[in-house]
Write a protein that holds these residues in place. Structure first.
Motif, PDB file in Angstrom:
ATOM      1  N   PRO A  76       1.032  -1.360   0.098  1.00  0.00           N
ATOM      2  CA  PRO A  76       0.022  -0.002  -0.022  1.00  0.00           C
ATOM      3  C   PRO A  76       1.062   1.250   0.156  1.00  0.00           C
ATOM      4  O   PRO A  76       2.008   1.340   0.608  1.00  0.00           O
ATOM      5  N   ASN A  80       4.038   8.415  -0.254  1.00  0.00           N
ATOM      6  CA  ASN A  80       5.448   7.930  -0.490  1.00  0.00           C
ATOM      7  C   ASN A  80       6.551   8.764  -0.012  1.00  0.00           C
ATOM      8  O   ASN A  80       7.450   9.245  -0.349  1.00  0.00           O
ATOM      9  N   GLY A  82       7.261   8.231   3.470  1.00  0.00           N
ATOM     10  CA  GLY A  82       7.784   7.361   4.322  1.00  0.00           C
ATOM     11  C   GLY A  82       9.497   7.402   4.394  1.00  0.00           C
ATOM     12  O   GLY A  82      10.004   7.102   3.181  1.00  0.00           O
ATOM     13  N   GLY A  87       7.259   1.710   1.881  1.00  0.00           N
ATOM     14  CA  GLY A  87       6.108   2.004   0.974  1.00  0.00           C
ATOM     15  C   GLY A  87       6.369   1.620  -0.330  1.00  0.00           C
ATOM     16  O   GLY A  87       5.735   1.966  -1.423  1.00  0.00           O
ATOM     17  N   SER A 141       6.232  16.734   5.843  1.00  0.00           N
ATOM     18  CA  SER A 141       5.842  16.414   4.558  1.00  0.00           C
ATOM     19  C   SER A 141       4.337  16.577   4.453  1.00  0.00           C
ATOM     20  O   SER A 141       3.537  15.799   3.532  1.00  0.00           O
ATOM     21  N   ALA A 145       2.007  13.661   2.430  1.00  0.00           N
ATOM     22  CA  ALA A 145       1.914  12.568   3.208  1.00  0.00           C
ATOM     23  C   ALA A 145       0.493  12.675   3.438  1.00  0.00           C
ATOM     24  O   ALA A 145      -0.269  13.626   3.507  1.00  0.00           O
ATOM     25  N   THR A 150      -0.297   8.142   7.250  1.00  0.00           N
ATOM     26  CA  THR A 150       0.255   8.702   8.810  1.00  0.00           C
ATOM     27  C   THR A 150      -0.660   7.733   9.736  1.00  0.00           C
ATOM     28  O   THR A 150       0.047   7.625  10.793  1.00  0.00           O
ATOM     29  N   VAL A 212      -5.951   0.613   5.302  1.00  0.00           N
ATOM     30  CA  VAL A 212      -6.793   1.781   5.838  1.00  0.00           C
ATOM     31  C   VAL A 212      -7.279   2.548   4.645  1.00  0.00           C
ATOM     32  O   VAL A 212      -6.583   3.211   3.813  1.00  0.00           O
ATOM     33  N   ASN A 458       2.551  -6.438   2.239  1.00  0.00           N
ATOM     34  CA  ASN A 458       3.826  -5.531   2.817  1.00  0.00           C
ATOM     35  C   ASN A 458       4.506  -6.941   3.435  1.00  0.00           C
ATOM     36  O   ASN A 458       5.154  -6.766   4.555  1.00  0.00           O
TER      37      ASN A 458
HETATM   38  P1  FAD Z   1       3.742   6.251   2.639  1.00  0.00           P
HETATM   39  O1  FAD Z   1       5.291   6.760   2.480  1.00  0.00           O
HETATM   40  O2  FAD Z   1       3.296   5.972   1.144  1.00  0.00           O
HETATM   41  O3  FAD Z   1       3.753   4.762   3.442  1.00  0.00           O
HETATM   42  C1  FAD Z   1       4.321   4.595   4.589  1.00  0.00           C
HETATM   43  C2  FAD Z   1       4.010   3.435   4.951  1.00  0.00           C
HETATM   44  O4  FAD Z   1       2.542   3.066   5.440  1.00  0.00           O
HETATM   45  C3  FAD Z   1       4.297   2.177   4.216  1.00  0.00           C
HETATM   46  O5  FAD Z   1       4.650   1.136   4.899  1.00  0.00           O
HETATM   47  C4  FAD Z   1       3.032   1.664   3.483  1.00  0.00           C
HETATM   48  O6  FAD Z   1       3.034   0.661   3.077  1.00  0.00           O
HETATM   49  C5  FAD Z   1       2.091   2.166   4.622  1.00  0.00           C
HETATM   50  N1  FAD Z   1       0.871   2.726   3.972  1.00  0.00           N
HETATM   51  C6  FAD Z   1       0.455   3.706   3.332  1.00  0.00           C
HETATM   52  N2  FAD Z   1      -0.847   4.086   3.080  1.00  0.00           N
HETATM   53  C7  FAD Z   1      -1.512   3.388   3.663  1.00  0.00           C
HETATM   54  C8  FAD Z   1      -2.916   2.732   4.004  1.00  0.00           C
HETATM   55  N3  FAD Z   1      -3.662   3.686   3.312  1.00  0.00           N
HETATM   56  N4  FAD Z   1      -3.117   1.735   4.592  1.00  0.00           N
HETATM   57  C9  FAD Z   1      -2.175   0.746   5.049  1.00  0.00           C
HETATM   58  N5  FAD Z   1      -0.822   1.119   4.914  1.00  0.00           N
HETATM   59  C10 FAD Z   1      -0.535   2.113   4.364  1.00  0.00           C
HETATM   60  N6  FAD Z   1       7.307  11.436   9.994  1.00  0.00           N
HETATM   61  C11 FAD Z   1       6.728  11.704  11.230  1.00  0.00           C
HETATM   62  O7  FAD Z   1       6.412  10.945  11.990  1.00  0.00           O
HETATM   63  N7  FAD Z   1       7.264  13.008  11.895  1.00  0.00           N
HETATM   64  C12 FAD Z   1       7.766  13.975  11.084  1.00  0.00           C
HETATM   65  O8  FAD Z   1       7.949  15.146  11.618  1.00  0.00           O
HETATM   66  C13 FAD Z   1       7.937  13.695   9.632  1.00  0.00           C
HETATM   67  N8  FAD Z   1       8.329  14.921   8.624  1.00  0.00           N
HETATM   68  C14 FAD Z   1       8.931  14.205   7.734  1.00  0.00           C
HETATM   69  C15 FAD Z   1       9.428  15.324   6.588  1.00  0.00           C
HETATM   70  C16 FAD Z   1       9.558  15.168   5.159  1.00  0.00           C
HETATM   71  C17 FAD Z   1      10.233  16.230   4.683  1.00  0.00           C
HETATM   72  C18 FAD Z   1       9.559  13.658   4.902  1.00  0.00           C
HETATM   73  C19 FAD Z   1       9.913  13.493   3.370  1.00  0.00           C
HETATM   74  C20 FAD Z   1       8.903  12.695   5.668  1.00  0.00           C
HETATM   75  C21 FAD Z   1       8.485  13.235   6.794  1.00  0.00           C
HETATM   76  N9  FAD Z   1       8.011  12.230   7.874  1.00  0.00           N
HETATM   77  C22 FAD Z   1       7.760  12.343   9.015  1.00  0.00           C
HETATM   78  C23 FAD Z   1       7.989  10.913   7.282  1.00  0.00           C
HETATM   79  C24 FAD Z   1       6.490  10.417   6.475  1.00  0.00           C
HETATM   80  O9  FAD Z   1       5.989  11.734   6.039  1.00  0.00           O
HETATM   81  C25 FAD Z   1       5.606   9.907   7.508  1.00  0.00           C
HETATM   82  O10 FAD Z   1       6.087   8.564   7.798  1.00  0.00           O
HETATM   83  C26 FAD Z   1       4.032   9.705   6.957  1.00  0.00           C
HETATM   84  O11 FAD Z   1       3.246   9.086   7.945  1.00  0.00           O
HETATM   85  C27 FAD Z   1       4.198   8.922   5.667  1.00  0.00           C
HETATM   86  O12 FAD Z   1       2.752   9.154   5.006  1.00  0.00           O
HETATM   87  P2  FAD Z   1       2.898   8.695   3.287  1.00  0.00           P
HETATM   88  O13 FAD Z   1       1.132   8.953   2.986  1.00  0.00           O
HETATM   89  O14 FAD Z   1       3.654   9.594   2.586  1.00  0.00           O
HETATM   90  O15 FAD Z   1       2.786   7.300   3.396  1.00  0.00           O
END
Ligand code: FAD
Ligand code: 2HG
Ligand code: ZN
Length: 467
Positions: A76, A80, A82, A87, A141, A145, A150, A212, A458
């Motif tokens: 999932p 992107n 993470g 992911g 992000s 994000a 999250t 989710v 995953n």
């Molecule tokens: P993805 O990167 O797409 O996926 C993350 C994980 O969740 C993967 O394992 C994926 O398979 C799974 N996943 C995604 N969507 C689903 C779904 N709908 N159902 C089940 N599983 C799913 N993180 C923090 O905690 N705090 C911060 O301050 C923070 N700051 C950041 C700043 C920057 C500039 C960047 C690049 C990243 C940051 N992050 C931070 C990390 C990231 O943004 C988080 O981990 C965020 O929760 C990922 O969300 P995403 O939608 O991009 O998930």
């Protein structure tokens, strides 16, 4: 164990998935797929036979049912963003992108929102604000994000010390489990003691138990008055002590973020922003900074000023007197991730330490890294009042795990956690045993077997492979 793309004709796979979501929503063109197979840092790069983009929970369920029937693994993916390689399809899995599930509705009376998985955190924050409320999870992000991502990672961010991580906002989820069952609990009751907390279990499960598709989250009243200041200290120990003291002396504290002299210099070089404290020139290597934010009903600046005035070791203070300056001060902190990435894909070791071990950790970890890899450079910053340090290491090949091993063992010796907020993903799987007992890992495996009996969700994430 589910397989990735091996063993099935790509044409057959694409046609069968297209029958579920429509031809336009099965991407196979390498140019279109490129952004889905590599992570934000560039450290984790995979490949996939197809990116599938369902529009709603029934289509998600149908894709999952097809994957189970065919024994095809899927990853999932939300925004992107993470940072632990969880992911992206490192073993050729199908990518299930949730971004088209982008509806959000605010319940102004309840002070809650129902947000579908692909809604970005920025969009949820704006919807909440339009409804007179605020969504308190915030992270750099935010514009990419997603709510689903999250929830899956239990993301923390910049205001955990005041509002808690994503799990603390969660009233319920809708999800498609690996069993094929769709569960939905989006009623938003404040009190609801009716059995297992499935939303809490899915939160932080990193896409290994279910997908989710929507979340019901609580909102908070928007802060009436916000003040931001940047404090300079002579060294890390003083800055850590200062941030920890502010948790007691400044009840309005909403964020306390550590930066060090090297990181500040790099951010200024990469972004072209002038260093803070005009006239003091380039930040000293030994300098340490804490960005402090306070939220209050009134006179947040007064409360912040009084608390800072009593704080030992503060060498300089820059106070933001308007929102534009506050954004400028925040930029020093938020630009760290991007600035470090400009040096090449770093190893990101997001760790938490017990309060008493924080200052020794910040002082000693560069030497721990240097012993493991003499050419590496260590960058430290993070949510210091939560005990959360983002250890970034550059100058190390993506697959060279010596520094990871050395830092994680040091963290464990000091009683800390190898993941504060980013999760385990694929990057930290080999070290999960440092924080989790055999009994806990066995329980994790039983949960995985119960909720994802075919092992399609995953499979390379979170749980270390059985030897
Ligand atoms: P993805 O990167 O797409 O996926 C993350 C994980 O969740 C993967 O394992 C994926 O398979 C799974 N996943 C995604 N969507 C689903 C779904 N709908 N159902 C089940 N599983 C799913 N993180 C923090 O905690 N705090 C911060 O301050 C923070 N700051 C950041 C700043 C920057 C500039 C960047 C690049 C990243 C940051 N992050 C931070 C990390 C990231 O943004 C988080 O981990 C965020 O929760 C990922 O969300 P995403 O939608 O991009 O998930
Ligand atoms: C942050 O707090 C994020 O900015 C990213 O969690 C941390 O880049 C990192 O290591
Ligand atoms: Zn962080």
């Amino acid at each position: 164990v589910a397989r990735g793309d091996e063993g099935r004709s790509p044409r057959a796979l694409t046609a069968e998935l297209a029958a579920i979501v429509g031809t336009d929503h099965v991407l196979t063109d390498p140019d279109l797929v490129a952004g889905y197979v590599v992570d934000w840092t560039g450290r984790f790069r995979g490949h996939t036979p197809a990116v599938v983009r369902p529009k709603d929970a029934p289509e998600v369920a149908a894709v999952l049912a097809w994957c189970r029937q065919e024994g095809v693994a899927l990853v999932p993916q939300g925004g992107n963003t993470g940072l632990v390689g969880g992911g992206v399809p490192l073993a050729g899995e199908v990518v299930l992108s949730l971004r088209r599930l982008d509806a959000v509705a605010v319940d102004q009376i309840a002070g809650q929102a129902t947000a579908h998985a692909g809604v970005t955190i920025g969009a949820l924050q704006r919807a909440a604000s339009d409804g007179g409320w605020s969504y308190p999870v915030d992270l750099g992000s935010r514009d990419s994000a997603t709510v689903g991502g999250t929830v899956a990672t239990n993301a923390g961010g910049l205001r955990v010390l005041r509002y808690g991580p994503t799990r603390a906002q969660l009233l319920g989820v809708e999800a498609v489990l690996g069993t094929g069952a769709t569960i939905s609990h989006l009623g938003g009751l404040q009190k609801d003691n009716t059995g297992y907390d499935l939303a809490g279990l899915l939160c932080g499960s990193e896409g290994t138990l279910g997908i989710v598709t929507a979340a019901r989250v609580r909102l908070v009243p928007p802060p009436r008055d916000v003040a931001v200041a940047l404090l300079a200290f002579d060294g890390a120990a003083d800055s850590v002590a200062g941030a920890l003291a502010l948790r007691r002396t400044l009840p309005a504290l909403s964020a306390a973020e550590l930066m060090l002299g090297d990181g500040m210099t790099l951010v200024c070089e990469v972004t072209g922003v002038a260093p803070p404290f005009a006239g003091s020139g380039r930040p000293l290597r030994s300098a340490a900074y804490v960005l402090v934010e306070a939220e209050a009903d009134e006179d947040a600046a007064g409360a912040l000023g009084d608390a800072v005035a009593q704080l030992p070791g503060v060498r300089d203070v820059a106070v933001a007197t308007d929102p534009r300056r506050a954004t400028e001060l925040w930029r020093y902190r938020e630009a760290h991730t991007q600035a470090i990435n400009s040096l090449g894909a770093p190893h990101k070791l997001d760790v938490t330490l017990p309060a008493a071990q924080l200052a020794p950790f910040v002082d000693e970890v560069p030497a721990v890294v240097a012993r493991a890899a003499p050419d590496a450079t260590t960058w430290l910053f993070g949510h210091i009042a939560d005990g959360n340090v983002h250890v970034n290491i550059t100058g190390v090949a993506p697959g060279d795990l010596r520094v990871d091993d050395a830092v994680f063992r040091f963290v464990a010796e000091l009683g800390g956690s190898i993941s504060a907020e980013h999760g385990i993903g694929t990057a930290k799987r080999p070290w999960l045993h440092l924080n989790r007992s055999q009994g806990e890992l066995d329980t994790f495996r039983r949960l995985k077997a119960a909720l994802d009996p075919d092992g399609v969700l995953n499979p390379g994430v979170l749980l270390p492979p059985l030897r």
